[in-house]
Every structure is written in structure tokens, then in C-alpha cells.
Design a protein around this motif. Structure first.
Motif: not given
Length: 638
Positions: A593-611
Motif C-alpha cells: 500500500x505504501x509503495x502504491x502511495x509513493x507511485x501516486x506521489x511520483x505521478x503527481x509530481x511528474x504531472x506538475x512539472x513544467x513541459x
């Protein structure tokens, strides 16, 4: 007619001209083939006529589709409009930075080097160990762009100036092995960020990614400026180092080496640092796969270097055995040119080539020799002091033959050059050029004593002449390691501070006089930065110039990072939950569950990055049952 229409019309004209030239070239090539094949002229003529018809096809209805992507067709078969569109697409692609791995080339070079020292087979896929400093080189290259003097050896970064921001996300308490063995939990990461590398965990040498990446060695031009400062070089040298006795024998100084036994600058400035050692293939005490398990440290404990630390020149000769090159003779010379060791060594493995032309070793010479490598290692440890500086030419080969680690090294193949970039001149060439004498001319092979003396002479010549001497390339090639006392200090080697752990000598410099922080560089190039993490989680000495934002937990860290990523050009966020919850992570369900949470956090940061951002998730590694598991990093351009 608008400017855009004019540009399009101009491109169409160029495309037409290109198609006409291509058609004429193709017709000419086919005509030549026809003339050279008299017996099959009729068949060639039919083919020629068919080719002409295909080249004239400009109607898209008559063109062949290639998997639905017409851009994969030969340029000659595209319509004018399609060619213009293709040019626009390629132009747009050139506006985006690109990164790709070069691990295959690195592995091939590593395989060649390791095959000389390893009794085990080294496959072509075996990649050399990478360190946090390798990741630092990528980050610096992205920050400074084309003017950067830092180049990663494991990847290529193209069009650095197009990078809008750099985002580094460090997940502490999780190893790369955790990710690879739980890919179902890291579905976003493994699917969208395919490029990754394994990194030797800084935990192995009691460090961290923050310490390793935030502390930056000075570039070569900055070295030059520092060395020319009165703090590091001086008109009136403060000390005399090991008075040289010039006896009338073969060991006296070359007449081109100043007899005045005075260093014009601090000898510690010529030392290789860990990055130089990594790039030049020096044996390090942290390599995985057991490659250096049989290696020993030259001393059990090391002392901090001073300006008076003694130098010893070492040269080895090797024979070829069925397991690679092995030590067959070793010579050690001090600054007085006294030969402290000159021994023949009998390899334990069967010799298949004595290399007599170069080593000077024959079967008869080793027939009654009882000295083994272990005997030489033990005697060498007794000869040199704990603050000894070893000098050699391409000295990595000698240390590999000796099966030993040593942190303080001056390499004459590095401190001298003849103006050719990325090229190291041989010892005989440097000796002939700078000392005006010839060595290695005997048909009976090289003498390690002669080579060691020449190496010592070259080092003394540079120290007594000036730091720029012998450097025919622009800028100085000197580096620094553990320079912790000012040159004016009268401290002797006997008062040096003992360092108990050999590994720490390589990776944990005790002073920052000749280093800078990553944030110093960011501020110089006018790039904004922010560091987000727990309070007191970052060493104060390496975050000077950083804008630090403290948080209480990982969720808060990600939340603040999402807001700041759009505003900052360098963002570093550090997640600590897995360190604090390591006991809970022993439960398999909680861990997943923790690893899935970390994967979601990585996705959020990637989506927030500028092009066009460089996004680097880093897994710090962890300790499990007394073993330190590997670190890793993923790299991606958003």
C-alpha cells in the motif's frame, strides 16, 4: 502574403528542388548500373523505367501506407505538403531536450578493464558501478548547459538550454530492488519512466544523496583561479620538503628538475579526487559483484593529509596468466630516490605470457622466487606511513596489479599532457619531453625502478616549477582532495588526525575550502531553487544559498512541491515516511500500500512539472539485516 505563407512557399520550393535532385541522382545511378550489366540490359531497363514512374508519383492516393505513418516513407515519395509538415515536426522536436542512456558503451569499456583483473567472466551486459556523483554530473550538465565542464559518463543530454526546470524527488528508505520486485505497485513509474540506473548507495560510506550532490568540486578553470590565489601558491614557499641528496649516481635528479627542494604550491592540489578515480578506472572499496573482494587497503587507518605528507613513486610490471595480468615485479622509491622495495613476485596462476619485451621478466627469473602477492602487500603496508601520497603513471593499473586500495594518489598521466584532449601520453614520452632523457629503451624490457624514479622526477618538477607547468591544454588539470589546512601551516604529518574507516577517506572530504555548493552554481546562473524536506534533514554546510522549506510529512512535502514546481527552476524534495515507518513496512500488505502511495506521489509530481523538465525520482537504498541494498534513479524529460 503573410510571413508564414512566404515561409511555407519557400519550403515548398526547396522541397521541389530537393525532389528533382533526388530524381536525377537516382536516374543517373540506375543508368550506370545498366551500362555495367550488358547481359541483363533489358531487365535493368524495365527496372529503371519502373523506378522513374515511382519517383514521379506525387499524388498521395497512389502512395503506399507504412503502418499508417507516412513520415516513415522515403522523402522522395512524400508529397510537397507532407514534406513541409515533416520539416515542421522535426523542427519542433529540436526544441525539446532529449536524454538517452549510454550504458552499453560504458559496459564494454568496463568489461575490457575488468577482464584483466577478474577471475570470473565479465559479460558484455555488466555495467560498471555508478555513484551519486554520476547523478550530480547530469544535474550540473543540465544546469550549466553547453558551458558546463561536467559530463555524465552514463548518459547523453541533448539541448540542455531547452530544459525549463530540474526536479529531483528522493524517496528515502526504499531501494531500487524494492521497486523492481514490486513493479505492480509502481505501475506509473515503470510504465512512463523506463530509463533507470542502479547506484551504489551513499549509506555504504555513511553519506547521503544530499551530501554527495549538494557538495560540488570546483571546475578546472575555478581550480586555476584558486591555485593562483596567494592562499594556495606563494612567491616565498613556507617549507622545505624532504631534502634531496644529489649523489653522483644513476638516481640523481635530472638537470631539468630544480635542485632547491621547495614546493611552489601545495602538493595536495595535484591529488585525484573520487570522480577522477571513477573515470580513470581506479579500484574503489565499494564496487558490487565482489569484483574487489580480494583487495586490501594500503593501511588499516589513514591520516589527514598535510602540505608535508611524503610522496612515494610506485611502478609494477605484470605477466599474463590464464586469469589476466598479475604482478610479477614491484618497485617503490621515496623522494630521496632511495629504493625501498624492488622485488620479483611469483603469480599463483599459471603464466601464459611473460611479456618480456615490456616487463623484463623471464621464466628463469621467477623460477626460484618464493615471494607471493600477499607478501608484497604486507611489506608495502609496513613501508608507507598513514598519510602517504602514492605517485604513478596511469597508476590505476598498478593498484589493480597490487590488489590494493589507496585514497591519496597523484597520477602523472593526468597532471601532464601534450595538448591532446582525452589522450594520455606514455611515461617515456613525458620523460623525453620534460626531463630530456630516455627510458624504456632496453630490448630486455622495462625497469620498474627506472620508471618509478622518472615518475617521481616528473612530480617534483611540476611542484618546483609551477602548477601550469606541463599542462599544454587550456586551464589547469589539477584537482584537490582533503585540503584542510592553509598552505602557510607548519603542521607535520605526525600531528594529522586519524581517519579510522578507509572508505570514508574516498567519499567524505573533511573540508570544503576547495569545493562549492550546488546552490552557489544555481545562483551564479540566475536559476531559482527550493529544497523541501523535514526540519534538520539537510546538512547545514551543503545547503548554503538554498531556499529551504520544512514540512512535517511526505503528503505535505508533495503538496508544497506541486505549488512551487511551476515557479522554481530547481526543486529538490525529500520523502522520509519509509524511514520513519520501517517497522510497519515489514508487513507485506502495508508495504505494498505504501509503495502504491509513493507511485501516486511520483505521478503527481511528474504531472506538475513544467513541459521540458528533467524529472529524476531517486531511491536512496536501505539497510536490511545488516546489508545495504542498492540505490537507483529514474530519468525522464516531461
Amino acid at each position: 502574403m503573410s510571413r508564414r505563407e512566404k515561409r511555407v512557399e519557400s519550403k515548398i520550393k526547396k522541397a521541389r528542388a530537393f525532389l528533382n535532385v533526388a530524381r536525377l541522382n537516382k536516374e543517373e545511378d540506375n543508368c550506370k548500373k545498366m551500362m555495367g550489366r550488358k547481359r541483363t540490359m533489358e531487365d535493368d531497363n524495365d527496372s529503371f523505367q519502373s523506378t522513374k514512374k515511382k519517383l514521379k508519383m506525387n499524388n498521395s492516393k497512389n502512395l503506399i501506407e507504412v503502418n499508417g505513418d507516412r513520415s516513415k516513407l522515403p522523402i522522395q515519395m512524400l508529397t510537397e505538403e507532407e514534406l513541409v509538415e515533416l520539416i515542421e515536426r522535426r523542427k519542433a522536436a529540436m526544441e525539446k531536450p532529449k536524454i538517452y542512456l549510454t550504458l552499453k558503451d560504458l559496459a564494454e569499456e568496463y568489461r575490457k578493464r575488468m577482464s584483466k583483473i577478474s577471475e570470473n567472466d565479465v559479460t558484455e551486459e555488466t555495467c560498471p558501478p555508478l555513484f551519486a556523483l554520476d547523478l550530480q554530473c547530469l544535474i550540473l550538465n543540465a544546469i550549466e548547459g553547453s558551458i558546463s565542464s561536467y559530463y555524465p559518463r552514463w548518459c547523453k543530454l541533448l539541448r540542455q538550454s531547452k530544459i525549463t526546470s530540474i526536479v529531483v524527488m528522493v524517496i528515502n528508505g526504499v531501494s531500487l530492488s524494492d521497486v523492481l520486485s514490486n513493479e505492480d505497485c509502481f505501475s506509473y513509474l515503470t510504465t512512463n519512466l523506463p530509463m533507470h540506473i542502479e547506484i551504489t548507495p551513499p549509506l555504504q560510506y555513511e553519506s547521503s544523496f544530499e551530501k554527495e550532490i549538494f557538495r560540488v568540486r570546483l571546475s578546472e578553470s575555478q581550480w586555476a583561479a584558486k591555485i593562483r590565489d596567494t592562499k594556495y601558491s606563494y612567491e616565498k614557499p613556507f617549507k622545505k620538503v624532504n631534502e634531496i641528496t644529489n649523489k653522483a649516481d644513476s638516481r640523481k635528479l635530472s638537470k631539468f628538475v630544480p635542485e632547491d627542494p621547495v614546493d611552489k604550491f601545495d602538493r595536495r592540489l595535484l591529488l585525484l579526487n573520487v570522480i577522477d578515480m571513477i573515470q580513470d578506472g581506479y579500484p574503489l572499496p565499494l564496487l558490487r559483484d565482489g569484483m574487489y573482494n580480494s583487495f586490501k587497503f594500503t593501511k588499516d587507518k589513514y591520516m589527514k593529509l598535510t602540505a608535508n605528507s611524503p610522496m612515494f613513486a610506485v611502478d609494477c610490471e605484470m605477466c599474463a596468466t590464464r586469469y589476466g595480468r598479475e604482478l610479477s615485479r614491484i618497485a617503490v622509491v621515496n623522494e630521496k630516490f632511495e629504493v625501498l622495495m624492488d622485488k620479483l613476485v611469483k603469480p599463483r596462476n599459471d603464466i601464459i605470457d611473460y611479456k618480456t619485451r615490456f616487463s623484463g621478466i623471464t621464466e628463469e627469473m621467477l623460477r626460484n622466487v618464493a615471494t607471493r602477492l600477499e607478501d608484497v602487500q604486507k611489506e608495502f603496508q609496513q613501508i608507507i606511513p598513514a598519510d602517504a601520497i602514492l605517485i604513478g603513471h596511469s597508476f590505476c593499473n598498478d593498484l589493480i596489479a597490487m590488489r590494493m586500495f589507496h585514497p591519496y594518489v597523484i597520477d602523472t598521466s593526468v597532471i601532464y599532457n601534450l595538448g591532446k584532449k582525452n589522450y594520455k601520453s606514455g611515461l617515456s614520452t613525458l620523460t623525453r619531453y620534460f626531463l630530456k632523457k630516455h627510458i624504456q629503451i632496453s630490448l630486455n624490457g622495462h625497469s620498474p625502478v627506472e620508471d618509478a624514479i622518472a615518475t617521481m622526477e616528473l612530480a617534483l618538477l611540476k611542484l618546483r616549477t609551477g602548477v601550469d607547468f606541463g599542462d599544454m591544454l587550456s586551464g589547469c588539470t589539477v584537482t584537490s582532495f582533503n585540503l584542510s589546512e592553509q598552505v602557510g601551516s607548519q603542521e607535520t604529518s605526525g600531528n594529522s588526525k586519524t581517519i579510522t574507516d578507509g572508505k570514508s577517506v574516498y567519499f567524505n572530504p573533511t573540508d570544503d575550502q576547495l569545493t562549492q555548493t550546488l546552490f552557489d552554481i544555481l545562483n551564479k546562473v540566475n536559476k531559482t531553487n527550493v529544497v523541501i524536506g523535514r526540519d534538520n534533514s539537510f546538512p547545514i554546510e551543503v545547503i548554503k544559498g538554498a531556499n529551504v522549506v520544512t514540512v512535517d510529512n511526505d503528503a505535505d512535502c508533495v503538496k508544497k512541491a506541486k505549488k512551487l514546481i511551476k515557479k522554481k527552476q530547481f526543486v529538490w524534495l525529500s520523502l522520509e515516511d519509509c524511514v520513519e515507518e520501517r517497522k510497519l513496512l515489514k508487513k507485506k500488505s502495508y508495504k505494498k500500500d505504501k509503495f502504491r502511495q509513493i507511485d501516486g506521489q511520483i505521478q503527481k509530481i511528474a504531472a506538475s512539472c513544467q513541459p521540458r523538465s528533467l524529472f529524476i525520482p531517486v531511491f536512496s537504498g536501505k539497510t536490511k539485516k545488516g546489508q545495504i541494498l542498492n540505490s537507483g534513479a529514474y530519468v525522464h524529460i516531461t
